[in-house]
Design a protein around this motif. Structure first.
Motif, mmCIF file in Angstrom:
data_model
loop_
_atom_site.group_PDB
_atom_site.id
_atom_site.type_symbol
_atom_site.label_atom_id
_atom_site.label_comp_id
_atom_site.label_asym_id
_atom_site.label_seq_id
_atom_site.Cartn_x
_atom_site.Cartn_y
_atom_site.Cartn_z
ATOM 1 N N UNK A 123 4.166 -9.367 72.830
ATOM 2 C CA UNK A 123 4.427 -10.029 71.550
ATOM 3 C C UNK A 123 3.442 -9.469 70.538
ATOM 4 N N UNK A 124 3.923 -8.608 69.660
ATOM 5 C CA UNK A 124 3.037 -7.912 68.718
ATOM 6 C C UNK A 124 2.696 -8.773 67.508
ATOM 7 N N UNK A 125 3.386 -9.900 67.355
ATOM 8 C CA UNK A 125 3.033 -10.922 66.363
ATOM 9 C C UNK A 125 2.964 -12.261 67.080
ATOM 10 N N UNK A 126 1.844 -12.937 66.918
ATOM 11 C CA UNK A 126 1.682 -14.322 67.379
ATOM 12 C C UNK A 126 0.987 -15.049 66.238
ATOM 13 N N UNK A 127 1.772 -15.481 65.284
ATOM 14 C CA UNK A 127 1.245 -15.881 63.978
ATOM 15 C C UNK A 127 1.303 -17.393 63.755
ATOM 16 N N UNK A 128 0.192 -17.932 63.270
ATOM 17 C CA UNK A 128 0.204 -19.300 62.772
ATOM 18 C C UNK A 128 0.631 -19.267 61.303
ATOM 19 N N UNK A 129 0.973 -20.394 60.776
ATOM 20 C CA UNK A 129 1.497 -20.525 59.415
ATOM 21 C C UNK A 129 0.605 -19.790 58.405
ATOM 22 N N UNK A 184 4.874 4.556 57.960
ATOM 23 C CA UNK A 184 4.460 5.273 56.765
ATOM 24 C C UNK A 184 3.637 6.499 57.157
ATOM 25 N N UNK A 185 4.165 7.675 56.857
ATOM 26 C CA UNK A 185 3.404 8.902 57.118
ATOM 27 C C UNK A 185 2.175 8.985 56.219
ATOM 28 N N UNK A 186 2.276 8.394 55.043
ATOM 29 C CA UNK A 186 1.159 8.446 54.102
ATOM 30 C C UNK A 186 -0.056 7.686 54.628
ATOM 31 N N UNK A 187 0.167 6.448 55.056
ATOM 32 C CA UNK A 187 -0.950 5.622 55.525
ATOM 33 C C UNK A 187 -1.135 5.671 57.038
ATOM 34 N N UNK A 188 -0.142 6.267 57.743
ATOM 35 C CA UNK A 188 -0.149 6.307 59.198
ATOM 36 C C UNK A 188 -0.208 4.908 59.788
ATOM 37 N N UNK A 189 0.482 4.011 59.133
ATOM 38 C CA UNK A 189 0.562 2.630 59.600
ATOM 39 C C UNK A 189 2.010 2.250 59.886
ATOM 40 N N UNK A 190 2.143 1.308 60.793
ATOM 41 C CA UNK A 190 3.436 0.688 61.052
ATOM 42 C C UNK A 190 3.480 -0.600 60.236
ATOM 43 N N UNK A 191 4.520 -0.730 59.442
ATOM 44 C CA UNK A 191 4.608 -1.833 58.490
ATOM 45 C C UNK A 191 5.819 -2.696 58.842
ATOM 46 N N UNK A 192 5.552 -3.941 59.152
ATOM 47 C CA UNK A 192 6.612 -4.875 59.519
ATOM 48 C C UNK A 192 6.970 -5.764 58.336
ATOM 49 N N UNK A 239 0.873 -5.374 59.349
ATOM 50 C CA UNK A 239 0.644 -3.945 59.606
ATOM 51 C C UNK A 239 -0.094 -3.743 60.926
ATOM 52 N N UNK A 240 0.099 -2.535 61.479
ATOM 53 C CA UNK A 240 -0.562 -2.160 62.721
ATOM 54 C C UNK A 240 -0.767 -0.650 62.733
ATOM 55 N N UNK A 241 -1.788 -0.196 63.464
ATOM 56 C CA UNK A 241 -2.028 1.240 63.624
ATOM 57 C C UNK A 241 -1.209 1.827 64.766
ATOM 58 N N UNK A 242 -0.574 0.963 65.568
ATOM 59 C CA UNK A 242 0.236 1.427 66.699
ATOM 60 C C UNK A 242 1.586 0.732 66.665
ATOM 61 N N UNK A 243 2.619 1.388 67.196
ATOM 62 C CA UNK A 243 3.931 0.736 67.189
ATOM 63 C C UNK A 243 3.978 -0.506 68.069
ATOM 64 N N UNK A 244 3.147 -0.533 69.113
ATOM 65 C CA UNK A 244 3.119 -1.683 70.013
ATOM 66 C C UNK A 244 1.795 -2.435 69.933
ATOM 67 N N UNK A 245 1.102 -2.251 68.821
ATOM 68 C CA UNK A 245 -0.176 -2.930 68.653
ATOM 69 C C UNK A 245 -0.018 -4.294 68.018
ATOM 70 N N UNK A 246 -1.113 -5.000 67.869
ATOM 71 C CA UNK A 246 -1.080 -6.296 67.196
ATOM 72 C C UNK A 246 -0.877 -6.079 65.698
ATOM 73 N N UNK A 247 0.142 -6.693 65.148
ATOM 74 C CA UNK A 247 0.400 -6.610 63.711
ATOM 75 C C UNK A 247 -0.345 -7.739 63.009
ATOM 76 N N UNK A 248 -1.093 -7.367 61.977
ATOM 77 C CA UNK A 248 -1.894 -8.334 61.233
ATOM 78 C C UNK A 248 -1.214 -8.667 59.905
#
Length: 329
Positions: A93-99, A117-125, A143-152
């Motif tokens: 679960x790459x997102x486990x978000x509270x409100x 994004x090739x420009x920022x090298x970030x994965x943007x959800x 956003x996350x630095x990896x496709x399967x990383x934790x998205x913040x």
């Protein structure tokens, strides 16, 4: 007697493996639309209202995690990886978000879509972020630095200051990212994202149709856009239109399947183009929602008949997809 003892021991060993979760799903060769779809653990895939991106030779499928037993104060987005679009490995679960915006009880996170994004090298959800009454009507970004990383979680906003509920994604053949969003007062927006995918670059067009579940594909020189009527959980006849450019003009919307079939009980979420060495196949990806048993909601994936301005979703049947050759049968 010896045979009976051996059989008993084998049976007990298999049961132990099942209990400890060490028996994994068998390698699958076909996709069965509408059936339970086991991942590498043998558990039904939980990626509802989702989207797919391809990074090198790997497809990543993101969607709403709806399994039972989740913390009701949080919202979850799952991630699965596959090289063949048939066998999927759960990446967590790459997102486990509270409100994130003090939206209150029963706040909403729906239809997650990820861009790279090739420009920022970030994965943007991107995702639809809302309160229980659906009045907040914004997109959220994580956003996350990896496709399967934790998205913040980063922020939320209304694209072009318009209401946004259901969203869809489209990545053109040249890699340009687009967002589709449903604006209740006005209709169906298609907008181009900025290079870092964190904001809207410009609006391509507004289609004055009140539709959700928006999806787009570019095929043989034409853009095909599909969407679902605004009937909530209840399925309806999804429709499509075509245009030579995303700016339009767009053709009249037509049914993608027999009207009485209500898109075979599903709702559109993505049109996925699979281009290979021999051919190109376009897959319709839809959700078969079960509102009272959301953990058991299913998926309707099916190759469409497409070309010369026509798009048709045939009666769903089991099929094989060959991602290397771009063929389906």
């Amino acid at each position: 007697m010896i045979k009976k003892i051996l059989l008993k021991r084998i049976t007990m060993a298999v049961m132990t493996l099942l209990i400890t979760g060490q028996v994994y799903a068998q390698h699958q060769k076909i996709i069965n639309p509408g059936e339970v779809w086991p991942d590498n653990r043998g558990e039904h895939i939980q990626a509802h209202g989702g989207g797919i991106i391809k990074i090198k030779n790997t497809y990543y499928w993101y969607g709403e995690e709806r399994r039972r037993g989740l913390d009701s104060n949080k919202r979850y987005v799952s991630c699965y990886a596959s090289k063949d679009l048939t066998n999927w490995t759960f990446k967590g679960d790459v997102v486990q978000m509270t409100d994130p915006e003090n939206l209150g009880q029963r706040w909403v996170l729906e239809r997650p879509k990820v861009f790279y994004s090739k420009k920022s090298r970030q994965y943007v959800m991107y995702f639809h972020l809302d309160n229980a009454t659906y009045k907040f009507a914004r997109v959220g970004i994580a956003v996350s630095d990896r496709p399967d990383g934790d998205f913040k979680y980063l922020k939320s906003f209304r694209p072009l200051e318009h209401e946004s509920r259901d969203i869809g994604q489209f990545i053109d053949d040249d890699g340009t990212p687009y967002l589709v969003f449903e604006d209740r007062p006005l209709g169906f927006h298609i907008v181009r994202l900025s290079d870092d995918c964190l904001s809207i670059d410009r609006e391509m067009c507004l289609i004055a149709e009140h539709m959700e579940g928006g999806a787009i594909v570019h095929y043989n020189g034409l853009y095909y856009a599909i969407g679902s009527a605004l009937t909530g959980w209840k399925p309806n006849p999804n429709r499509y239109a075509t245009a030579k450019t995303l700016e339009g003009p767009w053709s009249e919307f037509k049914d993608i399947a027999p009207k009485e079939k209500n898109t075979y009980g599903s709702q559109s979420t993505l049109l996925l183009k699979v281009s290979g060495k021999k051919d190109t196949t376009v897959l319709f990806l839809g959700d078969i929602w079960k509102p009272k048993e959301q953990w058991d909601s299913r998926y309707l994936w099916m190759p469409v008949q497409i070309g010369d301005g026509k798009l048709w979703l045939p009666e769903p049947t089991p099929f094989k997809i060959d991602v290397k050759n771009g063929t389906a049968n």
